[in-house]
Design an enzyme around this catalytic site. Structure first.
Site, mmCIF file in Angstrom:
data_model
loop_
_atom_site.group_PDB
_atom_site.id
_atom_site.type_symbol
_atom_site.label_atom_id
_atom_site.label_comp_id
_atom_site.label_asym_id
_atom_site.label_seq_id
_atom_site.Cartn_x
_atom_site.Cartn_y
_atom_site.Cartn_z
ATOM 1 N N LYS A 1 11.146 -1.706 13.905
ATOM 2 C CA LYS A 1 10.156 -2.384 14.747
ATOM 3 C C LYS A 1 9.867 -1.662 16.065
ATOM 4 C CE LYS A 1 8.690 -4.968 12.715
ATOM 5 N NZ LYS A 1 7.930 -4.615 11.465
ATOM 6 N N HIS B 1 15.439 5.172 9.688
ATOM 7 C CA HIS B 1 16.079 4.260 10.635
ATOM 8 C C HIS B 1 17.552 4.651 10.818
ATOM 9 C CE1 HIS B 1 12.607 1.745 10.738
ATOM 10 N NE2 HIS B 1 12.793 1.152 9.585
ATOM 11 N N SER C 1 9.213 -8.608 17.681
ATOM 12 C CA SER C 1 8.503 -8.042 16.533
ATOM 13 C C SER C 1 9.310 -8.277 15.251
ATOM 14 C CB SER C 1 8.275 -6.545 16.773
ATOM 15 O OG SER C 1 7.617 -5.976 15.686
HETATM 16 P P1 A3P Z 1 4.387 -5.964 16.973
HETATM 17 O O1 A3P Z 1 5.066 -6.833 15.957
HETATM 18 O O2 A3P Z 1 4.945 -6.180 18.355
HETATM 19 O O3 A3P Z 1 2.903 -6.064 16.941
HETATM 20 P P2 A3P Z 1 7.649 -0.672 12.765
HETATM 21 O O4 A3P Z 1 6.533 0.101 12.164
HETATM 22 O O5 A3P Z 1 8.752 0.173 13.316
HETATM 23 O O6 A3P Z 1 8.137 -1.738 11.843
HETATM 24 O O7 A3P Z 1 7.070 -1.399 14.068
HETATM 25 C C1 A3P Z 1 6.091 -2.385 13.948
HETATM 26 C C2 A3P Z 1 5.522 -2.650 15.316
HETATM 27 O O8 A3P Z 1 4.694 -1.522 15.714
HETATM 28 C C3 A3P Z 1 4.601 -3.873 15.325
HETATM 29 O O9 A3P Z 1 4.739 -4.446 16.629
HETATM 30 C C4 A3P Z 1 3.245 -3.216 15.113
HETATM 31 O O10 A3P Z 1 2.152 -4.017 15.491
HETATM 32 C C5 A3P Z 1 3.407 -1.998 16.017
HETATM 33 N N1 A3P Z 1 2.393 -0.974 15.762
HETATM 34 C C6 A3P Z 1 2.076 -0.347 14.606
HETATM 35 N N2 A3P Z 1 1.017 0.464 14.760
HETATM 36 C C7 A3P Z 1 0.633 0.343 16.054
HETATM 37 C C8 A3P Z 1 -0.428 0.909 16.833
HETATM 38 N N3 A3P Z 1 -1.329 1.742 16.313
HETATM 39 N N4 A3P Z 1 -0.528 0.571 18.140
HETATM 40 C C9 A3P Z 1 0.372 -0.285 18.694
HETATM 41 N N5 A3P Z 1 1.389 -0.864 18.003
HETATM 42 C C10 A3P Z 1 1.504 -0.554 16.694
#
Ligand code: A3P
Length: 304
Positions: free
Chosen positions: A46, A101, A131
């Protein structure tokens, strides 16, 4: 409701979802052969993993949109530790990009002997927690998160996917990788994506002009990625990931923790994180102490 034992496997004390990981995939990751021109983005869950799955192919291919528009993110930039890697590895073209990860100590031997580069993306742990809380509601192959207070307790104890946030961050703060590793924060990327992309491009030796960097920033924006079916997990059946419960691309902001933490929870959270990082020479880029902090406020892409 399935139990933690049914849903997760334990690998070197870390919880991994059985849906995406197996003893075989973890073994495969350890025997994996890195090439010198490989790149791997490393994240605690996340912290921006799928963002890096969009960014890396664009940087490495001079802004060519084909990979992000034709290949789902999990096959385009596979997780080192997941089952899909073995299925798609032979289709990857160099320079290859991966995500993981894994904490540093779980990186396979060939990573250390190769010249492969790593980009470590760190995110404010309070936003990571929020998140992750929503992700546990939408990902049907994960345990129900319970209340935010219960989830906060589990997070601080490390009884969550890939263990404690502090252990992960610490492991990647002190590596022997020298100029093979670059550190960046999610917040830096949110605040000024073209500048963050420039830093990554220079680190990877991509030699991209400003116009291409801007084009990549446009395609990696939250809004554009949310519409990209190769990246927004809408291709995954709802029984595994239910975007109606909470979209994977949820808010894409820094500082959303303020909408979820009480001042008591903040104090509890901060005291544990500070204690566990006490002995570290590196300081965190955010102040975790106040409700104000140093977070950057952004327009809510969901609001009208
Ligand atoms: P949120 O749940 O706070 O919106 P991961 O890919 O490591 O699982 O992380 C997911 C988080 O990264 C989510 O956060 C997602 O919305 C955010 N994320 C993915 N792409 C993004 C982007 N282009 N700009 C900003 N946040 C992004």
């Amino acid at each position: 409701m399935s139990s933690s034992r049914e849903l997760y496997l334990l690998y070197r004390d870390l919880l991994c979802p059985k849906e995406t990981h197996s003893a075989r995939s973890l073994e495969f990751s350890q025997a994996f052969n890195f090439k010198d021109d490989d790149v791997i983005a490393v994240t605690y869950p996340k912290s921006g993993t799928i963002w890096m799955q969009e960014i890396l192919p664009l940087l490495l291919n001079g802004g060519d949109l084909t990979p992000i528009q034709t290949i789902p993110n999990w096959d385009r930039v596979p997780w080192l530790e997941e089952k899909r890697l073995e299925v798609v590895v032979d289709q990857l073209t160099s320079p290859r990009a991966f995500v993981t990860h894994f904490p540093y100590n779980l990186m396979p031997p060939s990573f250390h002997t190769s010249k492969a580069k790593a980009i470590y993306v760190m995110r404010d742990p309070r936003d990571v927690l929020v998140s992750s809380y929503y992700f546990h509601q939408m990902a049907q192959f994960l345990e129900e998160p319970g209340t935010i207070d219960e989830f906060l307790g589990k997070f601080l104890e490390g009884k969550v996917l890939f263990g404690k946030w502090t252990d992960h961050v610490k492991s990647w703060m002190h590596t022997e990788l020298g100029d093979r590793v670059m550190h960046i924060t999610y917040e830096e990327m949110v605040q000024d994506l073209p500048a963050a992309l420039r830093r990554m491009s220079d680190f990877l030796g991509c030699n991209l002009d400003d116009e291409t960097i801007q084009k990549i920033a446009d395609y990696c924006s939250f809004r554009t990625m949310k519409e990209n079916k190769m990246s927004n997990f809408s291709l995954v059946p709802k029984v595994f990931m239910d975007n109606d419960k909470s979209p994977f691309l949820r808010k894409g902001q820094s500082g959303d923790w303020k909408n979820h933490f009480s001042s008591e929870q903040l104090a509890r959270f901060t005291s544990v994180i500070h204690k566990e990082l006490e002995a570290e020479s590196c300081s965190l880029p955010w102040s975790l102490d106040t409700m104000e902090g140093t977070d950057i406020e952004h327009e809510d892409p969901e609001s009208p």
